[in-house]
Design a protein around this motif. Structure first.
Motif, PDB file in Angstrom:
ATOM      1  N   TRP A  61       0.825  -1.198   0.000  1.00 35.18           N
ATOM      2  CA  TRP A  61       0.000   0.000   0.000  1.00 35.18           C
ATOM      3  C   TRP A  61       0.862   1.252   0.000  1.00 35.18           C
ATOM      4  O   TRP A  61       1.965   1.271   0.558  1.00 35.18           O
ATOM      5  CB  TRP A  61      -0.938   0.009   1.208  1.00 35.18           C
ATOM      6  CG  TRP A  61      -1.981  -1.061   1.132  1.00 35.18           C
ATOM      7  CD1 TRP A  61      -1.911  -2.319   1.640  1.00 35.18           C
ATOM      8  CD2 TRP A  61      -3.235  -0.967   0.465  1.00 35.18           C
ATOM      9  NE1 TRP A  61      -3.054  -3.011   1.358  1.00 35.18           N
ATOM     10  CE2 TRP A  61      -3.902  -2.205   0.639  1.00 35.18           C
ATOM     11  CE3 TRP A  61      -3.904   0.045  -0.243  1.00 35.18           C
ATOM     12  CZ2 TRP A  61      -5.162  -2.457   0.116  1.00 35.18           C
ATOM     13  CZ3 TRP A  61      -5.166  -0.201  -0.755  1.00 35.18           C
ATOM     14  CH2 TRP A  61      -5.784  -1.434  -0.578  1.00 35.18           C
ATOM     15  N   MET A  62       0.332   2.306  -0.625  1.00 38.42           N
ATOM     16  CA  MET A  62       1.069   3.553  -0.800  1.00 38.42           C
ATOM     17  C   MET A  62       0.198   4.732  -0.385  1.00 38.42           C
ATOM     18  O   MET A  62      -1.009   4.755  -0.652  1.00 38.42           O
ATOM     19  CB  MET A  62       1.469   3.693  -2.268  1.00 38.42           C
ATOM     20  CG  MET A  62       2.038   5.046  -2.670  1.00 38.42           C
ATOM     21  SD  MET A  62       2.410   5.117  -4.453  1.00 38.42           S
ATOM     22  CE  MET A  62       0.735   5.270  -5.127  1.00 38.42           C
ATOM     23  N   THR A  63       0.802   5.713   0.261  1.00 38.82           N
ATOM     24  CA  THR A  63       0.158   6.989   0.528  1.00 38.82           C
ATOM     25  C   THR A  63       1.018   8.107  -0.057  1.00 38.82           C
ATOM     26  O   THR A  63       2.215   7.922  -0.310  1.00 38.82           O
ATOM     27  CB  THR A  63      -0.039   7.223   2.040  1.00 38.82           C
ATOM     28  OG1 THR A  63       1.190   6.931   2.733  1.00 38.82           O
ATOM     29  CG2 THR A  63      -1.151   6.331   2.577  1.00 38.82           C
ATOM     30  N   LEU A  64       0.405   9.269  -0.270  1.00 40.15           N
ATOM     31  CA  LEU A  64       1.077  10.393  -0.914  1.00 40.15           C
ATOM     32  C   LEU A  64       1.167  11.570   0.055  1.00 40.15           C
ATOM     33  O   LEU A  64       0.161  11.980   0.643  1.00 40.15           O
ATOM     34  CB  LEU A  64       0.336  10.812  -2.185  1.00 40.15           C
ATOM     35  CG  LEU A  64       0.172   9.720  -3.248  1.00 40.15           C
ATOM     36  CD1 LEU A  64      -0.625  10.245  -4.438  1.00 40.15           C
ATOM     37  CD2 LEU A  64       1.529   9.178  -3.713  1.00 40.15           C
ATOM     38  N   TRP A  65       2.378  12.123   0.193  1.00 40.78           N
ATOM     39  CA  TRP A  65       2.660  13.161   1.173  1.00 40.78           C
ATOM     40  C   TRP A  65       3.281  14.385   0.515  1.00 40.78           C
ATOM     41  O   TRP A  65       3.793  14.305  -0.612  1.00 40.78           O
ATOM     42  CB  TRP A  65       3.609  12.627   2.253  1.00 40.78           C
ATOM     43  CG  TRP A  65       3.019  11.506   3.029  1.00 40.78           C
ATOM     44  CD1 TRP A  65       2.890  10.207   2.625  1.00 40.78           C
ATOM     45  CD2 TRP A  65       2.405  11.579   4.311  1.00 40.78           C
ATOM     46  NE1 TRP A  65       2.252   9.463   3.593  1.00 40.78           N
ATOM     47  CE2 TRP A  65       1.944  10.279   4.642  1.00 40.78           C
ATOM     48  CE3 TRP A  65       2.215  12.606   5.235  1.00 40.78           C
ATOM     49  CZ2 TRP A  65       1.308  10.002   5.849  1.00 40.78           C
ATOM     50  CZ3 TRP A  65       1.592  12.327   6.437  1.00 40.78           C
ATOM     51  CH2 TRP A  65       1.142  11.036   6.724  1.00 40.78           C
ATOM     52  N   THR A  66       3.261  15.487   1.223  1.00 35.83           N
ATOM     53  CA  THR A  66       3.869  16.716   0.722  1.00 35.83           C
ATOM     54  C   THR A  66       5.388  16.583   0.719  1.00 35.83           C
ATOM     55  O   THR A  66       5.990  16.148   1.710  1.00 35.83           O
ATOM     56  CB  THR A  66       3.462  17.906   1.605  1.00 35.83           C
ATOM     57  OG1 THR A  66       2.035  18.018   1.596  1.00 35.83           O
ATOM     58  CG2 THR A  66       4.074  19.203   1.093  1.00 35.83           C
ATOM     59  N   TYR A  67       6.002  16.972  -0.393  1.00 33.14           N
ATOM     60  CA  TYR A  67       7.467  16.965  -0.476  1.00 33.14           C
ATOM     61  C   TYR A  67       8.014  18.234   0.165  1.00 33.14           C
ATOM     62  O   TYR A  67       7.582  19.347  -0.144  1.00 33.14           O
ATOM     63  CB  TYR A  67       7.926  16.890  -1.930  1.00 33.14           C
ATOM     64  CG  TYR A  67       9.418  17.062  -2.100  1.00 33.14           C
ATOM     65  CD1 TYR A  67      10.301  16.094  -1.658  1.00 33.14           C
ATOM     66  CD2 TYR A  67       9.941  18.219  -2.703  1.00 33.14           C
ATOM     67  CE1 TYR A  67      11.672  16.248  -1.803  1.00 33.14           C
ATOM     68  CE2 TYR A  67      11.301  18.377  -2.852  1.00 33.14           C
ATOM     69  CZ  TYR A  67      12.168  17.394  -2.406  1.00 33.14           C
ATOM     70  OH  TYR A  67      13.526  17.557  -2.549  1.00 33.14           O
ATOM     71  N   VAL A  68       8.951  18.080   1.074  1.00 32.36           N
ATOM     72  CA  VAL A  68       9.601  19.206   1.737  1.00 32.36           C
ATOM     73  C   VAL A  68      11.044  19.277   1.258  1.00 32.36           C
ATOM     74  O   VAL A  68      11.840  18.373   1.558  1.00 32.36           O
ATOM     75  CB  VAL A  68       9.555  19.049   3.272  1.00 32.36           C
ATOM     76  CG1 VAL A  68      10.333  20.174   3.949  1.00 32.36           C
ATOM     77  CG2 VAL A  68       8.116  19.024   3.758  1.00 32.36           C
ATOM     78  N   PRO A  69      11.407  20.324   0.494  1.00 28.88           N
ATOM     79  CA  PRO A  69      12.799  20.446   0.033  1.00 28.88           C
ATOM     80  C   PRO A  69      13.754  20.511   1.212  1.00 28.88           C
ATOM     81  O   PRO A  69      13.432  21.101   2.255  1.00 28.88           O
ATOM     82  CB  PRO A  69      12.795  21.774  -0.744  1.00 28.88           C
ATOM     83  CG  PRO A  69      11.361  22.008  -1.106  1.00 28.88           C
ATOM     84  CD  PRO A  69      10.556  21.428   0.020  1.00 28.88           C
ATOM     85  N   PRO A  70      14.913  19.879   1.078  1.00 32.34           N
ATOM     86  CA  PRO A  70      15.872  19.866   2.201  1.00 32.34           C
ATOM     87  C   PRO A  70      16.408  21.262   2.493  1.00 32.34           C
ATOM     88  O   PRO A  70      16.732  22.032   1.589  1.00 32.34           O
ATOM     89  CB  PRO A  70      16.988  18.934   1.701  1.00 32.34           C
ATOM     90  CG  PRO A  70      16.856  18.933   0.205  1.00 32.34           C
ATOM     91  CD  PRO A  70      15.403  19.126  -0.086  1.00 32.34           C
ATOM     92  N   VAL A  71      16.460  21.595   3.783  1.00 33.41           N
ATOM     93  CA  VAL A  71      17.056  22.849   4.249  1.00 33.41           C
ATOM     94  C   VAL A  71      17.938  22.528   5.445  1.00 33.41           C
ATOM     95  O   VAL A  71      17.836  21.466   6.051  1.00 33.41           O
ATOM     96  CB  VAL A  71      15.981  23.895   4.643  1.00 33.41           C
ATOM     97  CG1 VAL A  71      15.091  24.250   3.467  1.00 33.41           C
ATOM     98  CG2 VAL A  71      15.141  23.399   5.811  1.00 33.41           C
ATOM     99  N   GLN A  72      18.797  23.475   5.787  1.00 32.02           N
ATOM    100  CA  GLN A  72      19.661  23.320   6.955  1.00 32.02           C
ATOM    101  C   GLN A  72      19.091  24.132   8.113  1.00 32.02           C
ATOM    102  O   GLN A  72      18.836  25.327   7.972  1.00 32.02           O
ATOM    103  CB  GLN A  72      21.083  23.802   6.633  1.00 32.02           C
ATOM    104  CG  GLN A  72      21.811  22.932   5.621  1.00 32.02           C
ATOM    105  CD  GLN A  72      22.121  21.546   6.157  1.00 32.02           C
ATOM    106  OE1 GLN A  72      22.448  21.387   7.322  1.00 32.02           O
ATOM    107  NE2 GLN A  72      22.022  20.549   5.302  1.00 32.02           N
ATOM    108  N   LEU A  73      18.864  23.481   9.242  1.00 31.69           N
ATOM    109  CA  LEU A  73      18.413  24.160  10.454  1.00 31.69           C
ATOM    110  C   LEU A  73      19.318  23.764  11.609  1.00 31.69           C
ATOM    111  O   LEU A  73      19.812  22.642  11.657  1.00 31.69           O
ATOM    112  CB  LEU A  73      16.967  23.758  10.806  1.00 31.69           C
ATOM    113  CG  LEU A  73      15.823  24.263   9.936  1.00 31.69           C
ATOM    114  CD1 LEU A  73      14.497  23.753  10.498  1.00 31.69           C
ATOM    115  CD2 LEU A  73      15.800  25.774   9.851  1.00 31.69           C
TER     116      LEU A  73
END
Length: 306
Positions: A97-109
């Motif tokens: 099974w698969m679900t779809l999520w928001t892509y968050v671009p990588p950042v440095q924190l």
């Protein structure tokens, strides 16, 4: 399962909902296969199941993850959200099974300060207590029980000493199920994603009914294990009496969480999937640190006076 074949099937499924001309980018392949469906700001998350019998449980788990993430967002907890560009699923893909999520671009924190980390966990914990959906009792703990059973075959005396403690904790936990509360289940720092909006909680597959302070213990368990009782986030958390009201209950959750991490990682490493060096480091430290926890939570003096 062949990853290239699985990715091909994913692309076929998402094409039926209007997502085409995708360049798939694999972001992770552990307990779940994570694929960025570029150029869309969408991530596909697939449960890595090993048998047809597990498919039904995988569906329930992924559906529950979506429900929990939306609940936390409604409660103003910063979370990685299911996509809003299309139906988030779950979708059937070659028996999983698969679900779809928001892509968050990588950042440095910068890593959260102790105060920031404790607030992140406390806000998460408070919001989870209000969750009304069905959750498995001791769900995340049951895997530890299975690991403990397999590790009984070990000849390592350190493991058997830890297993003796595990069985005592396991018995107490099962005797007090009426006191369990909804928890994230695995609320450690690696399940915080850095984003342009700040830190976001993710990975809700282990949401379960667990003992009081389970999420707080999950955040500081390994920090405490490797850095000792002077670990800053642990000290800040324990000294905050608005958050840790019952020190002994917190100590119990910490003990159980360290047992879960140590035995689970050992089991995983013995089977050839995990880092045996890391697992052995945990094993060397666990019993001594758990003993120290018992001494600290039985003493009401402020940790800042240590």
């Amino acid at each position: 399962m062949n990853i290239d074949k699985l990715i091909s099937r994913v692309l076929s499924v998402v094409e039926t909902i209007g997502l085409s001309e995708i360049t798939p980018q694999v972001l992770g392949n552990g307990g779940n296969l994570i694929i960025h469906l570029a150029p869309y700001p969408i991530v596909a998350r697939l449960a890595n199941i090993v048998s047809k019998d597990e498919a039904g449980q995988a569906y329930k788990r992924l559906h529950r993850e979506l429900h929990v993430a939306r609940h936390l967002h409604f409660k103003n907890v910063p979370v990685l959200l299911p996509t809003e560009l299309t139906d988030a699923g779950p979708y059937i893909v070659d028996g999983t099974w698969m679900t779809l999520w928001t892509y968050v671009p990588p950042v440095q924190l910068q890593r959260p300060t102790p105060g920031e980390a404790v607030k992140l966990v406390d806000d998460l914990s408070k919001a989870m207590k209000d969750f009304v959906g069905e959750l498995p009792a001791l769900g995340v703990w049951e895997r530890t029980a299975q690991s403990a059973e397999r590790l009984m075959r070990s000849s390592d005396k350190r493991i058997h000493s830890l297993l003796t403690l595990f069985h005592k904790v396991d018995k107490q936990m099962r005797l007090e199920t009426r006191f369990l509360i909804p928890c994230h289940g695995d609320a450690h720092a690696r399940n915080l994603v850095p984003s342009s909006a700040g830190w976001l909680w993710t990975d809700f597959e282990d949401v379960s009914l667990m003992p009081l302070y389970w999420d707080q213990a999950s955040y500081v368990g390994n920090l405490l294990l490797f850095n000792g009782l002077d670990e800053p986030t642990f000290r800040y958390m324990l000294s905050n009496t608005d958050i840790i009201v019952d020190r002994k209950a917190f100590g119990f959750a910490l003990t159980a969480r360290i047992l879960m991490s140590t035995l689970g990682n050992l089991d995983y490493a013995v089977k050839g999937y995990g880092d045996m060096k890391f697992a052995d480091q945990q094993l060397e430290l666990a019993e001594h640190v758990i003993s120290e926890i018992g001494q600290v939570v039985g003493n009401n003096r402020d940790m800042n006076s240590r």
